[in-house]
Each structure stands twice: as structure tokens, then as C-alpha cells.
Write an enzyme that holds these catalytic residues in place. Structure first.
Site, PDB file in Angstrom:
ATOM      1  CG  ASP A 323      -2.022  -1.094   1.042  1.00  0.00           C
ATOM      2  OD1 ASP A 323      -2.666  -1.126  -0.017  1.00  0.00           O
ATOM      3  OD2 ASP A 323      -2.189  -1.918   1.946  1.00  0.00           O
ATOM      4  CE1 TYR A 412      -8.352  -4.984   4.584  1.00  0.00           C
ATOM      5  CE2 TYR A 412      -8.819  -3.788   6.603  1.00  0.00           C
ATOM      6  CZ  TYR A 412      -8.658  -4.978   5.932  1.00  0.00           C
ATOM      7  OH  TYR A 412      -8.798  -6.171   6.598  1.00  0.00           O
TER       8      TYR A 412
END
Length: 697
Positions: A323, A412
């Protein structure tokens, strides 16, 4: 003194434009597609003398300044050559490009949000996908939602193509609310897009059955969403509404915060002093961290994270996000004024937010407002003691300064906070929340690679593995990592006759290496300056790094997930400092097959790290086997790394924190927890303390 920017301050919008124009002038007639332009921090050897002069108060206009550098990452498109990705450096003082690297085609730049937009466009325009969608029956009132994802680790057959995948969902439009939760309705199609050619390569159709149905094969019914169920989370769509018995809880700072911000990014709070920058790869970075005039850290940042999924069915064997490296983190950072993200006096003045500068495809700067918030918070008791003989209690509250940023990465959210306390401790806190990644599951079936969190939706087991990079400067830059363990001692008539003694063993780490925690040995790691001794203990001054002994990467050695994330194989790494060696997972993680130039490669140099300028990398994580309570939005999972002084001071550094009552706290009717109530012996009736002690409410 001149108005020249501080060497540890982010590029201004004007500097971004100047750097862009240098690159454009070198590529006449070509289309240059910029990905990021941001500060390249000067070599430490140039910065340290400048900082020494700054802290000694000897800076003048003639003091040599480190070069002011911009790093630029961009594609050159056009002419008779294929698109070429470049990483360059521009000296903003001379206006010259000083470094240019044309990156090998086997490596990929981090993704841009505009590429995600192209993925969605390509899927919607694909005749092949439209035909595939006709093979199922969407309920009345439902529409297609396409959510782009990084492709993960490519298979050999994928070659060097720049691929993206898209997860597909149905959204119930009948409520008229655009925030209706489409994740509750996963579709069993994953279109694969070649972003360079803007073509749909294929449509993966993962299995939707149980373990007994095998890892491949189509078992879903055409009415694939009929057994799914709504799962809303926005307040106005909750069937029972929100709670009505919650009274307001207000944070008041009637005299404003206790910190100050000057010189754009210099933060001073009580005895702490540091600088804050933001960049699109790491997010918030702390620089030149000092406590009471003493150096503690040269640089602190989140270096990397990976999220591997444990579903063995193709194509999920390669479902793995990086990420920070994959996702162009800066494009995913939240504007922190839009929610209840920070508490305290959130207004300007006093300034409590920091902005970031992102890059448009044409190289122009785009201000990203309020990407970092700064606030104080109370965290319970700091220290307390009651003299039972006199009944006097002295207690202080633990106040903390929080530097926080938040990322939204598709489903998320991650909340990262650097927390500084009054006892000279620094904590990195990571919180995971948001919506777990779900895929379609046949009615009434289960599988060992995940948990059914909603009818028709299985949340896959996965891990979140983070890496915190610490560039220490414990009273200087010649530091050593020491492993300390507490071990049982054998019964010995002379040295341990009753068996209660235990050894505290210290081992100096001499070479760069990957190391692991051992909680049953109380194994901890200390960063020490062995040239400076504590006058009380006689031990070297230092700081202790306490990361949680969390589970490391579970993917099998040699698997694509493992090969891409060697950093996730140890709890802690120590390497010798090298300029611009910042990323545990390597410079290029998108579509990687192996971790290249990451922390494992740095450790494999076997450099001497004894009394050297070192870097410590703390790896920690969450193994997330989803539960129904994680649905539809999971309560935060929280994990922390603590960096605390160890023989750095001659006593408790928070001893001088004032003991004062919270004037905003009030007693409920009939309560008297902090009032002076005389007992039969003239003492406080609740704890025996007399009324003359300083007690904080």
C-alpha cells in the site's frame, strides 16, 4: 539570514514547477506524463553540519547549505520509441538535471489514480465484459460497480505488461443513496486490463464453491446475488438508526494547544523539537527529532507495508497489496477536516494541519489540504505515587502529542500516528479499519481460506505486515544495536542458592542482519551510543525499540508472495546507513516478482554496524482472520511500536510535569471521587490520602 527553504522542508509549489520545466526542456516534442515530484532529501553528510550549526545558534547567511533537490518520476511518451519510465533529480539552485535513470521495463512505476480511472473506463466499454455480465442475472435496481486493484505478483506468462485487475460488485440503487454498501454484493468476475494498450486481456472467473468443490470451476447460479443481503453502515441507512443515549464528549483547550509551529514545519512541544514533512511514498516523516536539546532520531517514517491474502484459488494466489509502494500513497491520503479524525483546538490559528503537494499528470502541483493533523490528547495516568504514611498522593496525567495521517485504499483505511509523550517516549501506532475484502460465495457453503461475514460474501484470511524505519541519532550518529535477553540461571550454591536469580545478557550486533523477537526470553533491542555513558548506571545511553512479537509472513518461501516481501521475514533489521535507502520492500513494488533493493539486500551486504551510522527497521503486523463482527465496517485493530529511553537520562524525564486538575471534568450528582472527604481518621475516605496532596481529577 536568507529566505532559502530549510533543507528538511518539502518543496513549494513554485519549486515543483521549476523542476518540471527543467525536465520538459529536455524532452522537446514528446509527451511527458508526470507521476510524482517531491523533495529529494540532501545527503546526510551535507545536512548534519548544517543542523549542528542550527542547534548551536551559529547559522549565518554564509553558512553552506545542502543542495536543494527535487526528484521526479515520469513517463516519456512519443517518437519512435516505446514509452519509457524515468527517475530523475533536478538541482533547483542550478536549474540542472543532475541524475537521470531510464528504468528497466521489468520494473514499474507506482500507479496513478488516473490509471484506475482508465481501468474503470476500459471495463465499462468492453464488449467482452458486457457479454460476460449477461451470463448472470442482477436483481432489479442493481448496477455494476468496478473497483480497480493492483494486479499483485505477475505470473511468468504475464511478461512485462502493465496489468491491473478489477473487482466487481453490484450496488442496490433503490435507496437513492450513493453511499449504499456495494461490498455486500460481490460478483465472481475479475477483468484484467493492460493499461498501456487500454485493452481487456481476459476475465478471470474464480471459483465460488467450498473446499470440496475444488480450487477451480464454476458453481455459481445465474442469480448470483439473490442470496446476498444488504449490509449498510452509513447512519441514515441503518435499519435501527444510531444510538440515542450517547452524551457529548468534548475536548477543551481554553488557552490553546501547548505546541507551536514555526518556519512552516518546525514543531516544538514542551521539550520535544522536530520537523514534519509529507511525501507521496511514505506519508508523514519526522526529521531531526530532539528532546531537551539532545538528539534522538535523524529521521522516522513508515517505510512499507504488504497485505498478502491466503485464498489459494487462482487468481487470488497473487492477491497482495503494497500500500505504500504500489498505490501512490499520497493520492489516497484523507483530508482530515472532513471527519472526526482529530480532537482539540482544530483551527488556524493555531495551525494544527499540514498540507501536502501532489503532482498532476502535466507536472503542475496540486495542494492536498490537511493531510497531517497535529493534536494533543490525554492518555490516562502518567505517573503516580501515594505516600501511605502521610496520605499524600501526587499524580500527573499522560499528555501526548500526535502526528497523524490516514489512508483510504479502496475498501481499507489505515490510521498512522507518531505519538510523543512527556517521558521522552515515541510511539508509532497503526490502526486498521474499513471494510474487509470479500468475494462471492455460493449459498450455504464455507471454506477454510476465509469466513462468511454476510450471506454470499466470504472475507479472505490475510495479513497486514508493516515496517517502521528508524534512522537513530542517539546523542550523535555513531550508534550500535544491542540485543538484550532475560534468561533463567541454574541453581548454584555460590551464585543462585535459592533459584530466584536470572541473567540479563547483552549481545552486540556487529553486522547488518535480520533479527527476531523471542518473547519467552524477553528479547528486546536497544540502540546505544557506546561513547557516552550514563553517569548514574555507567551504561551507554540509549533508546529501546519494543515492537510486538507478531506473526511474520506465512506465505511459503519461494512463493510469489514471499519473494516480493522478504522484509516481512524478520521482526527487526539493522543496516548501515546509505543515502536514499528508504523502502523495506524496494523501490519498485508494483507488479514486482522479487524484492529488489529492499532491506534484505541491504542486510546481505554484511556491513559493519558497530559504532556506525545505522538504520533500524521494525517489522510488525496483524494476522487477520475475519470475524462476523468485522462486518460491514471493522472496529479498529491497533498495534504499536514503542521507542523509549533506556539509561538516556539520570531519572524520570517526566518528573517535572505539573500535577493539576482537569478543570473541564465535572462530578455527577452525588459523586465525590476527587473531593476531600474526611474519614474517621481524618483522611480521604476513598484511599486514605489526606486533602493536602496534588490530585488531578
Amino acid at each position: 539570514m536568507t529566505a532559502t527553504p530549510h533543507p528538511l522542508s518539502a518543496l513549494s509549489a513554485d519549486e515543483v514547477l521549476r523542476a518540471r520545466d527543467v525536465i520538459l526542456s529536455l524532452h522537446p516534442g514528446a509527451l511527458v506524463d508526470f507521476r510524482v515530484i517531491y523533495l529529494l532529501e540532501p545527503a546526510k553528510a551535507d545536512v548534519v553540519p548544517f543542523l549542528d550549526a542550527e542547534h548551536a545558534g551559529t547559522l549565518t547567511a554564509d553558512t553552506p547549505r545542502p543542495p536543494r533537490l527535487a526528484q521526479l518520476k515520469y513517463d516519456v511518451i512519443g517518437g519512435d520509441k516505446a514509452t519509457q519510465y524515468h527517475e530523475s533529480v533536478v538541482d533547483l539552485v542550478t536549474g540542472k538535471r543532475t541524475v537521470n535513470e531510464a528504468i528497466d521495463a521489468k520494473y514499474h512505476a507506482s500507479l496513478g489514480i488516473y490509471e484506475f480511472e482508465k481501468v474503470v473506463q476500459c471495463v465499462h466499454e468492453s464488449a467482452e465484459f458486457k457479454a460476460k455480465l449477461q451470463s448472470i442475472q442482477l436483481p432489479e435496481g442493481f448496477e455494476l460497480v468496478v473497483e480497480p486493484w493492483p494486479y499483485g505478483g505477475p505470473d511468468d506468462a504475464d511478461g512485462a505488461a502493465r496489468l491491473f485487475q478489477a473487482l466487481c460488485f453490484g450496488r442496490d440503487t433503490r435507496s437513492g443513496n450513493p453511499d449504499a454498501n456495494f461490498y455486500a454484493y460481490p460478483l465472481p468476475f475479475i477483468p484484467i486490463i493492460d493499461i498501456r494498450s487500454m485493452t481487456l486481456v481476459r476475465i478471470d472467473q474464480p471459483a465460488t464453491g467450498s473446499h470440496d468443490d475444488g480450487l477451480v470451476g464454476i458453481t455459481n447460479k445465474p442469480a448470483v446475488l439473490d442470496h446476498c443481503r444488504s449490509a449498510e453502515y452509513v447512519p441514515e441507512l441503518l435499519p435501527g438508526g444510531v444510538r440515542t443515549d450517547v452524551k457529548p464528549l468534548t475536548v477543551l483547550q481554553p488557552e490553546g494547544p501547548s505546541f507551536s509551529i514555526t518556519d512552516d514545519n518546525l514543531v516544538q512541544w514542551q521539550k520535544w523539537r522536530f520537523r514534519v514533512t509529507f511525501n507521496p511514498r511514505e506519508g508523514a516523516v519526522l526529521h531531526d527529532v530532539r528532546y531537551d536539546g539532545r538528539s534522538v532520531m535523524y529521521r522516522v517514517s513508515m517505510s512499507d507495508m504488504t497485505v498478502p491474502y491466503a485464498d489459494p484459488r487462482p487468481p487470488f494466489h497473487r492477491k497482495q497489496a503494497f500500500d505504500f509502494g504500489d498505490g501512490g500513497l499520497g493520492n489516497c491520503v484523507n483530508n482530515l477536516t472532513l471527519g472526526c479524525d482529530c480532537l482539540g483546538v482544530i483551527k488556524v490559528p493555531p495551525l494544527q494541519y499540514f498540507d501536502g503537494v501532489l503532482t498532476n499528470p502535466d507536472g503542475s502541483p496540486e495542494a492536498s489540504k490537511n493531510v497531517i493533523c497535529l493534536h494533543e490528547q490525554d492518555n490516562g495516568i502518567n505517573w503516580k505515587h501515594t505516600n501511605w504514611r502521610t496520605g499524600r498522593a501526587v499524580v500527573t496525567r499522560r499528555r501526548e502529542l500526535v502526528v497523524q495521517y490516514i489512508l483510504t485504499l479502496a475498501n481499507y483505511e489505515y490510521v498512522f500516528a507518531f505519538i510523543l509523550d512527556q517521558a521522552a517516549g515515541l510511539t508509532l501506532e497503526a490502526r486498521a479499519t474499513g471494510i474487509v475484502s470479500v468475494v462471492n460465495m455460493d449459498e450455504g457453503k464455507t471454506a477454510p481460506w476465509g469466513n462468511i461475514v454476510n450471506p454470499g460474501a466470504i472475507a479472505q484470511n490475510h495479513q497486514h505486515i508493516f515496517c517502521l524505519r528508524l534512522d537513530p541519532a542517539i546523542d550523535g550518529h555513531a550508534n550500535t544495536l544491542v540485543q538484550e535477553e532475560s534468561l533463567p540461571a541454574a541453581v548454584d550454591a555460590a551464585t543462585n542458592p535459592n533459584g530466584n536469580f536470572y541473567h540479563v545478557n547483552s549481545t552486540v550486533i556487529k553486522e547488518s542482519a535480520g533479527l527476531d523477537l523471542a518473547p519467552f526470553n524477553n528479547r528486546v533491542f536497544k540502540i546505544q551510543n557506546r561513547a557516552k555513558k550514563n553517569p548514574v548506571s555507567g551504561k551507554p545511553v540509549g533508546y529501546k525499540v519494543s515492537g510486538p512479537p507478531s506473526q511474520l509472513l506465512l506465505a511459503a518461501p519461494g512463493s510469489i508472495q514471499s519473494n516480493r516481501a522478504h522484509f516481512a521475514r524478520h521482526h527487526l533489521w539493522v543496516t548501515k546507513y546509505k543515502d536514499d535507502e528508504l523502502y523495506a520492500g524496494g523501490r519498485h513494488t508494483l507488479l514486482s516478482r522479487n524484492e529488489v533493493d529492499g532491506v534484505r539486500d541491504a542486510a546481505d551486504r554484511k556491513d559493519n554496524v558497530e559504532d556506525e551510522d545505522i538504520v533500524v527497521w521494525s517489522v510488525f503486523g496483524l494476522t487477520h482472520n475475519p470475524r462476523v463482527e468485522d462486518w460491514p465496517v471493522m472496529p479498529v485493530e491497533m498495534i504499536q511500536v514503542h521507542i523509549t529511553p533506556s539509561d538516556f537520562f539520570t531519572g524520570n524525564p517526566a518528573l517535572d510535569v505539573p500535577s493539576s486538575a482537569d478543570t473541564g471534568s465535572k462530578l455527577t450528582e452525588g459523586s465525590s471521587c476527587c473531593a476531600v472527604e474526611k474519614g474517621a481518621n481524618g483522611t480521604n475516605g476513598t484511599n486514605g490520602a489526606k486533602g493536602h496532596g496534588q490530585v488531578s481529577a
